[in-house]
Design a protein around this motif. Sequence first.
Motif, PDB file in Angstrom:
ATOM      1  N   ILE A 110       0.835  -1.190   0.000  1.00 24.46           N
ATOM      2  CA  ILE A 110       0.000   0.000   0.000  1.00 24.46           C
ATOM      3  C   ILE A 110       0.878   1.251   0.000  1.00 24.46           C
ATOM      4  CG2 ILE A 110      -1.686   1.313   1.332  1.00 24.46           C
ATOM      5  CD1 ILE A 110      -2.825  -1.228   0.074  1.00 24.46           C
ATOM      6  N   VAL A 111       0.724   2.092  -1.022  1.00 17.71           N
ATOM      7  CA  VAL A 111       1.415   3.374  -1.065  1.00 17.71           C
ATOM      8  C   VAL A 111       0.380   4.473  -1.272  1.00 17.71           C
ATOM      9  CG1 VAL A 111       3.513   2.328  -1.994  1.00 17.71           C
ATOM     10  CG2 VAL A 111       1.852   3.337  -3.573  1.00 17.71           C
ATOM     11  N   THR A 112       0.726   5.679  -0.842  1.00 18.05           N
ATOM     12  CA  THR A 112      -0.197   6.802  -1.012  1.00 18.05           C
ATOM     13  C   THR A 112       0.284   7.797  -2.054  1.00 18.05           C
ATOM     14  OG1 THR A 112       0.816   8.164   0.731  1.00 18.05           O
ATOM     15  CG2 THR A 112      -0.881   6.582   1.408  1.00 18.05           C
ATOM     16  N   GLY A 113       1.478   7.575  -2.627  1.00 20.34           N
ATOM     17  CA  GLY A 113       1.974   8.424  -3.701  1.00 20.34           C
ATOM     18  C   GLY A 113       2.647   9.685  -3.190  1.00 20.34           C
ATOM     19  N   LYS A 114       3.449  10.290  -4.089  1.00 17.24           N
ATOM     20  CA  LYS A 114       4.156  11.515  -3.704  1.00 17.24           C
ATOM     21  C   LYS A 114       4.236  12.548  -4.819  1.00 17.24           C
ATOM     22  CE  LYS A 114       8.803   9.802  -4.843  1.00 17.24           C
ATOM     23  NZ  LYS A 114      10.158   9.520  -4.314  1.00 17.24           N
ATOM     24  N   ASN A 115       3.737  12.224  -6.014  1.00 14.12           N
ATOM     25  CA  ASN A 115       3.922  13.115  -7.159  1.00 14.12           C
ATOM     26  C   ASN A 115       2.671  13.926  -7.479  1.00 14.12           C
ATOM     27  OD1 ASN A 115       5.732  10.447  -8.026  1.00 14.12           O
ATOM     28  ND2 ASN A 115       6.719  12.414  -8.391  1.00 14.12           N
ATOM     29  N   VAL A 116       2.808  15.246  -7.538  1.00 19.58           N
ATOM     30  CA  VAL A 116       1.683  16.081  -7.935  1.00 19.58           C
ATOM     31  C   VAL A 116       1.267  15.779  -9.371  1.00 19.58           C
ATOM     32  CG1 VAL A 116       3.139  17.994  -8.723  1.00 19.58           C
ATOM     33  CG2 VAL A 116       0.805  18.447  -7.945  1.00 19.58           C
ATOM     34  N   GLU A 117       2.225  15.327 -10.180  1.00 24.10           N
ATOM     35  CA  GLU A 117       1.903  14.983 -11.574  1.00 24.10           C
ATOM     36  C   GLU A 117       0.874  13.853 -11.645  1.00 24.10           C
ATOM     37  OE1 GLU A 117       5.927  16.820 -11.448  1.00 24.10           O
ATOM     38  OE2 GLU A 117       4.946  15.202 -10.346  1.00 24.10           O
ATOM     39  N   ALA A 118       0.891  12.959 -10.650  1.00 24.93           N
ATOM     40  CA  ALA A 118      -0.101  11.881 -10.625  1.00 24.93           C
ATOM     41  C   ALA A 118      -1.498  12.458 -10.440  1.00 24.93           C
ATOM     42  CB  ALA A 118       0.222  10.884  -9.518  1.00 24.93           C
ATOM     43  N   ALA A 119      -1.626  13.466  -9.580  1.00 26.11           N
ATOM     44  CA  ALA A 119      -2.927  14.095  -9.365  1.00 26.11           C
ATOM     45  C   ALA A 119      -3.492  14.614 -10.679  1.00 26.11           C
ATOM     46  CB  ALA A 119      -2.796  15.231  -8.348  1.00 26.11           C
ATOM     47  N   ARG A 120      -2.628  15.205 -11.486  1.00 25.79           N
ATOM     48  CA  ARG A 120      -3.092  15.780 -12.755  1.00 25.79           C
ATOM     49  C   ARG A 120      -3.428  14.711 -13.781  1.00 25.79           C
ATOM     50  NH1 ARG A 120       1.780  20.085 -12.049  1.00 25.79           N
ATOM     51  NH2 ARG A 120       0.723  21.408 -10.505  1.00 25.79           N
ATOM     52  N   ASN A 121      -2.915  13.515 -13.584  1.00 26.14           N
ATOM     53  CA  ASN A 121      -3.307  12.398 -14.445  1.00 26.14           C
ATOM     54  C   ASN A 121      -4.675  11.845 -14.085  1.00 26.14           C
ATOM     55  OD1 ASN A 121      -0.953  12.479 -15.933  1.00 26.14           O
ATOM     56  ND2 ASN A 121       0.088  10.930 -14.709  1.00 26.14           N
ATOM     57  N   PHE A 122      -5.186  12.222 -12.908  1.00 22.06           N
ATOM     58  CA  PHE A 122      -6.468  11.705 -12.444  1.00 22.06           C
ATOM     59  C   PHE A 122      -7.480  12.823 -12.208  1.00 22.06           C
ATOM     60  CE2 PHE A 122      -3.582   8.266 -11.760  1.00 22.06           C
ATOM     61  CZ  PHE A 122      -4.341   7.108 -11.911  1.00 22.06           C
ATOM     62  N   GLY A 123      -7.317  13.919 -12.942  1.00 20.60           N
ATOM     63  CA  GLY A 123      -8.312  14.977 -12.916  1.00 20.60           C
ATOM     64  C   GLY A 123      -8.325  15.816 -11.658  1.00 20.60           C
ATOM     65  N   ARG A 124      -7.213  15.830 -10.913  1.00 22.29           N
ATOM     66  CA  ARG A 124      -7.149  16.638  -9.692  1.00 22.29           C
ATOM     67  C   ARG A 124      -6.082  17.725  -9.848  1.00 22.29           C
ATOM     68  NH1 ARG A 124      -6.772  11.676  -5.311  1.00 22.29           N
ATOM     69  NH2 ARG A 124      -8.547  10.458  -6.112  1.00 22.29           N
ATOM     70  N   ASP A 125      -6.318  18.847  -9.186  1.00 20.30           N
ATOM     71  CA  ASP A 125      -5.349  19.940  -9.247  1.00 20.30           C
ATOM     72  C   ASP A 125      -4.230  19.764  -8.240  1.00 20.30           C
ATOM     73  OD1 ASP A 125      -6.726  21.241 -11.271  1.00 20.30           O
ATOM     74  OD2 ASP A 125      -7.997  22.333  -9.847  1.00 20.30           O
ATOM     75  N   GLN A 126      -4.537  19.060  -7.132  1.00 17.43           N
ATOM     76  CA  GLN A 126      -3.568  18.952  -6.058  1.00 17.43           C
ATOM     77  C   GLN A 126      -3.372  17.500  -5.636  1.00 17.43           C
ATOM     78  OE1 GLN A 126      -4.981  21.409  -2.855  1.00 17.43           O
ATOM     79  NE2 GLN A 126      -4.338  23.322  -3.830  1.00 17.43           N
ATOM     80  N   HIS A 127      -2.157  17.225  -5.175  1.00 22.70           N
ATOM     81  CA  HIS A 127      -1.865  15.952  -4.521  1.00 22.70           C
ATOM     82  C   HIS A 127      -2.141  16.164  -3.036  1.00 22.70           C
ATOM     83  CE1 HIS A 127      -0.038  12.081  -3.884  1.00 22.70           C
ATOM     84  NE2 HIS A 127       0.899  12.580  -3.098  1.00 22.70           N
TER      85      HIS A 127
END
Length: 460
Positions: free
Chosen positions: A129-146
Amino acid sequence: MSEPARRMHLGLTIWPTGFHPGAWRLPGSRNDGNSNPRLLQHAARTAERGRFDFFFIGDRLVGLTASQFAAPNEVLRPEALTLAANIAGITEHIGLITTVNTTYSDPYNVARAAATIDHLSGGRVGLNIVTGKNVEAARNFGRDQHWDNEHRYDWATEYIQVLQLLWDSWEDDARVADTVTGQFVDPDRVHHIDFEGKFFSVRGPLNVERPVQGQIPIINAGASERSRELGAQYSDLRFTNSSTLGLDGAREYYADLKNRLPHYGRSASDQLVVPGMAVYVEESQRAAHEAYTTLQRLLETSPVHRARLSEALGVAVTDAAPDAPLAEVADLAQLSDDGRRIADSARELYGRERVTVAEVNASFIRGGMFKEVVGSPSRVADVLEEWFSTGAADGFMIFPPTVPHGVEAFVDLVVPELQRRGLHHREYAGTTLREHFGLPRPLSRFATTPVGAAAVGSGR
């Protein structure tokens, strides 16, 4: 001779082009490891031949080309659940730990996929289980912020609760398949979970039978307080970078993790602590140091790295010639305590007293990720045994600098030495990942519910 009370738990983490970022540049190396099924399968089979407990598959949801010099494996990355299913089909015994980012996925889909792989593999899957660390991932899923750390871990806590309820939503004997009556499923043994939390509302049940392992083992990493507490409550294995803290620091870290378990009604044996180790092993000490030196020369560095080294050493080496011996450009007597440790570590890794500024810089950069061990089979086994036997680790996640050579070298050279010392098993004792970890198969939480009664799970 009596059997030892503890055996070392080993996992192989797969960085398909090699853990060292320069590995793919060596003559004869492959640069297509992330998409080469034969290479990935060969690594898994080799680890299984070495009786590793598990094959660890990391994952990342972004591919940043800026990472290519420091971590080329983070630019291209096979999707973890898909790779785990593929490896399940070509192996028989080794566990398969697959990474899931809870911040950017849905627990129902993941519970279903993981349960399916557990059945296909005969009970060998685990979830990292990981929660992620990249703001770029947020933008890949339609979010502005991580999301911040607290939000991610609040979300992950509910996520795990939903996973575990869904895996229990089918009791073990729910599929009755009575050929006389024609009843295929006993509906009283299939349960809605009716989870209502802050983030998730999930009715259930799952449409996959209860996993072979009952509950799929949970793995997590991270050094934050929230990560440690999440692990203490739910994780069966904690993957750490505590090897960077030195042996004494790793012992303290190990004790901290173990001491948190009783608060959640768990004992020290309910969770394994497995630090990462980057192992450079060859048949002789000299050959191992030569292999390490060759790879380190391929490491790309920058002025930023040199500035950080100067700060850590406590003396300025920013403007020194890269090939200048450290002792000629810095007064070693003036080094900070950390600086002396950095210089001593570089001498040990390169196998000589006279190390250059560039060499110290390279070893400093790589040593910040995991402890590096360079040497002959007996030397590597000595290090692992000391950490294992003195309260720093229950086993190790092995990071081979090159693939496939580094995997083969560890299995062919180090594993026999560990087996000779009685530290590593010669045959698998069980068939499931839980059995590899020495964990019992838990009963379904719904199994004690009287037939016909409602079974409700809540996140509140």
